[in-house]
Motif scaffolding. Structure first.
Motif, PDB file in Angstrom:
ATOM      1  N   LEU A   1      27.894  13.968   9.077  1.00 18.12           N
ATOM      2  CA  LEU A   1      28.906  14.370  10.042  1.00 18.12           C
ATOM      3  C   LEU A   1      30.240  13.755   9.652  1.00 18.12           C
ATOM      4  O   LEU A   1      30.317  12.558   9.375  1.00 18.12           O
ATOM      5  CB  LEU A   1      28.512  13.920  11.452  1.00 18.12           C
ATOM      6  CG  LEU A   1      27.191  14.460  12.004  1.00 18.12           C
ATOM      7  CD1 LEU A   1      26.884  13.820  13.354  1.00 18.12           C
ATOM      8  CD2 LEU A   1      27.231  15.976  12.137  1.00 18.12           C
ATOM      9  N   GLU A   2      31.281  14.580   9.634  1.00 19.02           N
ATOM     10  CA  GLU A   2      32.627  14.100   9.324  1.00 19.02           C
ATOM     11  C   GLU A   2      33.375  13.880  10.632  1.00 19.02           C
ATOM     12  O   GLU A   2      33.632  14.814  11.389  1.00 19.02           O
ATOM     13  CB  GLU A   2      33.368  15.116   8.454  1.00 19.02           C
ATOM     14  CG  GLU A   2      32.714  15.380   7.102  1.00 19.02           C
ATOM     15  CD  GLU A   2      32.743  14.158   6.192  1.00 19.02           C
ATOM     16  OE1 GLU A   2      33.640  13.297   6.377  1.00 19.02           O
ATOM     17  OE2 GLU A   2      31.884  14.075   5.294  1.00 19.02           O
ATOM     18  N   LEU A   3      33.738  12.626  10.883  1.00 17.76           N
ATOM     19  CA  LEU A   3      34.428  12.265  12.117  1.00 17.76           C
ATOM     20  C   LEU A   3      35.758  11.600  11.783  1.00 17.76           C
ATOM     21  O   LEU A   3      35.800  10.420  11.438  1.00 17.76           O
ATOM     22  CB  LEU A   3      33.570  11.310  12.956  1.00 17.76           C
ATOM     23  CG  LEU A   3      32.138  11.750  13.287  1.00 17.76           C
ATOM     24  CD1 LEU A   3      31.419  10.661  14.054  1.00 17.76           C
ATOM     25  CD2 LEU A   3      32.157  13.044  14.081  1.00 17.76           C
ATOM     26  N   GLN A   4      36.829  12.363  11.869  1.00 19.12           N
ATOM     27  CA  GLN A   4      38.181  11.838  11.634  1.00 19.12           C
ATOM     28  C   GLN A   4      38.240  11.006  10.351  1.00 19.12           C
ATOM     29  O   GLN A   4      38.674   9.852  10.355  1.00 19.12           O
ATOM     30  CB  GLN A   4      38.635  11.003  12.840  1.00 19.12           C
ATOM     31  CG  GLN A   4      38.732  11.812  14.127  1.00 19.12           C
ATOM     32  CD  GLN A   4      39.158  10.978  15.315  1.00 19.12           C
ATOM     33  OE1 GLN A   4      39.070   9.746  15.285  1.00 19.12           O
ATOM     34  NE2 GLN A   4      39.618  11.636  16.367  1.00 19.12           N
ATOM     35  N   GLY A   5      37.756  11.619   9.283  1.00 21.49           N
ATOM     36  CA  GLY A   5      37.817  10.961   7.996  1.00 21.49           C
ATOM     37  C   GLY A   5      36.695   9.996   7.717  1.00 21.49           C
ATOM     38  O   GLY A   5      36.603   9.439   6.621  1.00 21.49           O
ATOM     39  N   LYS A   6      35.798   9.790   8.682  1.00 22.75           N
ATOM     40  CA  LYS A   6      34.665   8.896   8.508  1.00 22.75           C
ATOM     41  C   LYS A   6      33.383   9.722   8.408  1.00 22.75           C
ATOM     42  O   LYS A   6      33.153  10.614   9.225  1.00 22.75           O
ATOM     43  CB  LYS A   6      34.574   7.915   9.675  1.00 22.75           C
ATOM     44  CG  LYS A   6      33.422   6.930   9.577  1.00 22.75           C
ATOM     45  CD  LYS A   6      33.414   5.988  10.783  1.00 22.75           C
ATOM     46  CE  LYS A   6      32.259   5.000  10.698  1.00 22.75           C
ATOM     47  NZ  LYS A   6      32.244   4.070  11.860  1.00 22.75           N
ATOM     48  N   THR A   7      32.556   9.427   7.429  1.00 22.20           N
ATOM     49  CA  THR A   7      31.296  10.137   7.253  1.00 22.20           C
ATOM     50  C   THR A   7      30.142   9.321   7.839  1.00 22.20           C
ATOM     51  O   THR A   7      29.984   8.151   7.509  1.00 22.20           O
ATOM     52  CB  THR A   7      31.018  10.409   5.761  1.00 22.20           C
ATOM     53  OG1 THR A   7      32.086  11.180   5.218  1.00 22.20           O
ATOM     54  CG2 THR A   7      29.708  11.164   5.587  1.00 22.20           C
ATOM     55  N   ILE A   8      29.380   9.948   8.729  1.00 16.17           N
ATOM     56  CA  ILE A   8      28.196   9.311   9.301  1.00 16.17           C
ATOM     57  C   ILE A   8      26.969  10.070   8.818  1.00 16.17           C
ATOM     58  O   ILE A   8      26.855  11.282   9.017  1.00 16.17           O
ATOM     59  CB  ILE A   8      28.256   9.290  10.842  1.00 16.17           C
ATOM     60  CG1 ILE A   8      29.408   8.394  11.301  1.00 16.17           C
ATOM     61  CG2 ILE A   8      26.937   8.803  11.433  1.00 16.17           C
ATOM     62  CD1 ILE A   8      29.511   8.237  12.799  1.00 16.17           C
ATOM     63  N   LYS A   9      26.068   9.365   8.152  1.00 14.13           N
ATOM     64  CA  LYS A   9      24.870   9.973   7.593  1.00 14.13           C
ATOM     65  C   LYS A   9      23.643   9.649   8.461  1.00 14.13           C
ATOM     66  O   LYS A   9      23.514   8.536   8.961  1.00 14.13           O
ATOM     67  CB  LYS A   9      24.640   9.472   6.172  1.00 14.13           C
ATOM     68  CG  LYS A   9      25.753   9.830   5.193  1.00 14.13           C
ATOM     69  CD  LYS A   9      25.434   9.304   3.795  1.00 14.13           C
ATOM     70  CE  LYS A   9      26.537   9.671   2.818  1.00 14.13           C
ATOM     71  NZ  LYS A   9      26.240   9.178   1.438  1.00 14.13           N
ATOM     72  N   GLY A  10      22.786  10.629   8.600  1.00 20.71           N
ATOM     73  CA  GLY A  10      21.550  10.434   9.339  1.00 20.71           C
ATOM     74  C   GLY A  10      20.604  11.587   9.095  1.00 20.71           C
ATOM     75  O   GLY A  10      20.786  12.369   8.141  1.00 20.71           O
ATOM     76  N   TYR A  11      19.601  11.704   9.949  1.00 16.33           N
ATOM     77  CA  TYR A  11      18.628  12.789   9.855  1.00 16.33           C
ATOM     78  C   TYR A  11      18.516  13.470  11.206  1.00 16.33           C
ATOM     79  O   TYR A  11      18.445  12.797  12.252  1.00 16.33           O
ATOM     80  CB  TYR A  11      17.254  12.261   9.429  1.00 16.33           C
ATOM     81  CG  TYR A  11      17.158  11.986   7.951  1.00 16.33           C
ATOM     82  CD1 TYR A  11      16.545  12.898   7.085  1.00 16.33           C
ATOM     83  CD2 TYR A  11      17.688  10.833   7.407  1.00 16.33           C
ATOM     84  CE1 TYR A  11      16.472  12.653   5.719  1.00 16.33           C
ATOM     85  CE2 TYR A  11      17.626  10.574   6.044  1.00 16.33           C
ATOM     86  CZ  TYR A  11      17.008  11.495   5.206  1.00 16.33           C
ATOM     87  OH  TYR A  11      16.940  11.245   3.862  1.00 16.33           O
ATOM     88  N   ILE A  12      18.521  14.800  11.193  1.00 19.00           N
ATOM     89  CA  ILE A  12      18.300  15.558  12.415  1.00 19.00           C
ATOM     90  C   ILE A  12      16.812  15.863  12.521  1.00 19.00           C
ATOM     91  O   ILE A  12      16.214  16.405  11.599  1.00 19.00           O
ATOM     92  CB  ILE A  12      19.156  16.841  12.460  1.00 19.00           C
ATOM     93  CG1 ILE A  12      19.210  17.404  13.873  1.00 19.00           C
ATOM     94  CG2 ILE A  12      18.703  17.861  11.448  1.00 19.00           C
ATOM     95  CD1 ILE A  12      20.153  16.674  14.779  1.00 19.00           C
ATOM     96  N   VAL A  13      16.210  15.441  13.625  1.00 16.12           N
ATOM     97  CA  VAL A  13      14.783  15.665  13.874  1.00 16.12           C
ATOM     98  C   VAL A  13      14.688  16.644  15.035  1.00 16.12           C
ATOM     99  O   VAL A  13      15.073  16.325  16.160  1.00 16.12           O
ATOM    100  CB  VAL A  13      14.050  14.356  14.207  1.00 16.12           C
ATOM    101  CG1 VAL A  13      12.546  14.628  14.369  1.00 16.12           C
ATOM    102  CG2 VAL A  13      14.284  13.313  13.122  1.00 16.12           C
ATOM    103  N   GLU A  14      14.195  17.841  14.756  1.00 20.01           N
ATOM    104  CA  GLU A  14      14.202  18.922  15.742  1.00 20.01           C
ATOM    105  C   GLU A  14      12.830  19.122  16.377  1.00 20.01           C
ATOM    106  O   GLU A  14      11.827  19.320  15.694  1.00 20.01           O
ATOM    107  CB  GLU A  14      14.638  20.234  15.082  1.00 20.01           C
ATOM    108  CG  GLU A  14      14.686  21.411  16.049  1.00 20.01           C
ATOM    109  CD  GLU A  14      15.009  22.719  15.360  1.00 20.01           C
ATOM    110  OE1 GLU A  14      14.844  23.771  15.999  1.00 20.01           O
ATOM    111  OE2 GLU A  14      15.410  22.692  14.182  1.00 20.01           O
TER     112      GLU A  14
END
Length: 264
Positions: A130-143
């Motif tokens: 996810l790109e948030l105002q120039g900051k990248t947050i990495k994770g996993y989406i578990v559906e």
């Protein structure tokens, strides 16, 4: 409108179960009222209806049609409390789960039950950035059916809940979204502070405990990290145990705190 309810506390994830008939078209309005501070001040609301499967005792439906782990545990404890089944092992139907959920409920005290339920498997798990105002947050989406959790490792205090939720609402088509930052305490113990947004009732709650969020963490640990054992997931309201071997289960103590009628 006068509606019967019972309030439960699984790991302090206060859950109201509506036990009298409520038209589905009123679910959102009733849930919003029940969660309100002036009414029952709960974190979530489920509705008890007749089962759709032959061998199930009851059916639990959430207002947004999502799957909810702690509400499932609460509904199972309700079955034993009301004497709807006199055995420790039985099945219930739950929104967001295609097959009946197998439950084990042991009475350990007055209005106090140890409850464990076999959980449905995740539909998918994918890495996400996810790109948030120039900051990248990495994770996993578990559906899961009706709810998707964004699981990410957070070694420092995580604060970007609102920003991540806003980004996920654009990226993921689901009834509910959870944000699950986790910290490893030791090999079998993890710590989370879960946040859940439900689209149907536009609720945003820092949950004291989250069953499906704990399950999402367990799913991530097994499928991505190769961990296969029972883990403890510590959260603000207590501990939820998650089994991540051949089958997935969640387990915690459920306290029944009050029952009565809501005047709406």
């Amino acid at each position: 409108m006068i509606i019967d309810f019972i309030k439960t506390s699984p790991a302090q994830n206060t859950t109201v179960l509506i036990t009298s008939y409520c038209p589905r078209s009123y679910y959102s309005a009733v849930a919003e009222k029940a969660m309100n501070y002036d009414y029952l001040h709960a974190e979530q609301v489920g509705f008890i209806v007749p089962p759709s499967k032959k061998d199930s005792v009851i059916r639990l439906e959430m207002a947004g049609g999502e799957f909810c782990g702690n509400a499932t545990l609460s509904a199972a404890a309700y079955v034993r409390y009301k004497g709807l089944n006199d055995k420790e092992n039985f099945s219930i139907d739950v929104s967001g789960a295609a097959e009946p959920i197998r439950c084990r409920v042991e009475k350990v005290g007055t209005y106090y039950y140890n409850t464990s339920c076999i959980m449905p498997p995740a539909k998918r798990i994918d890495e996400m950035e996810l790109e948030l105002q120039g900051k990248t947050i990495k994770g996993y989406i578990v559906e899961f059916e009706g709810i998707s959790h964004f699981v990410l490792e957070a070694k420092e205090e995580f604060v970007e809940y609102s920003e991540v939720t806003h980004a996920l609402k654009k990226a993921v088509d689901t009834n509910a979204i959870g944000v699950i930052p986790y910290e490893t305490i030791r090999d079998d113990t993890y710590k989370i502070k879960p946040f859940v947004h439900v689209k149907e009732i536009n609720s945003n709650v820092f949950e004291r405990g989250c069953g499906s969020g704990s399950l999402a963490l367990g799913t991530y640990l097994k499928r991505v990290r190769g961990i296969s054992r029972e883990i403890r997931v510590v959260q603000p309201g207590g501990v939820i145990r998650v089994g991540i071997a051949d089958e997935f289960f969640i387990s915690t103590d459920v306290i029944l705190t009050c029952e009565g009628r809501i005047l709406i």
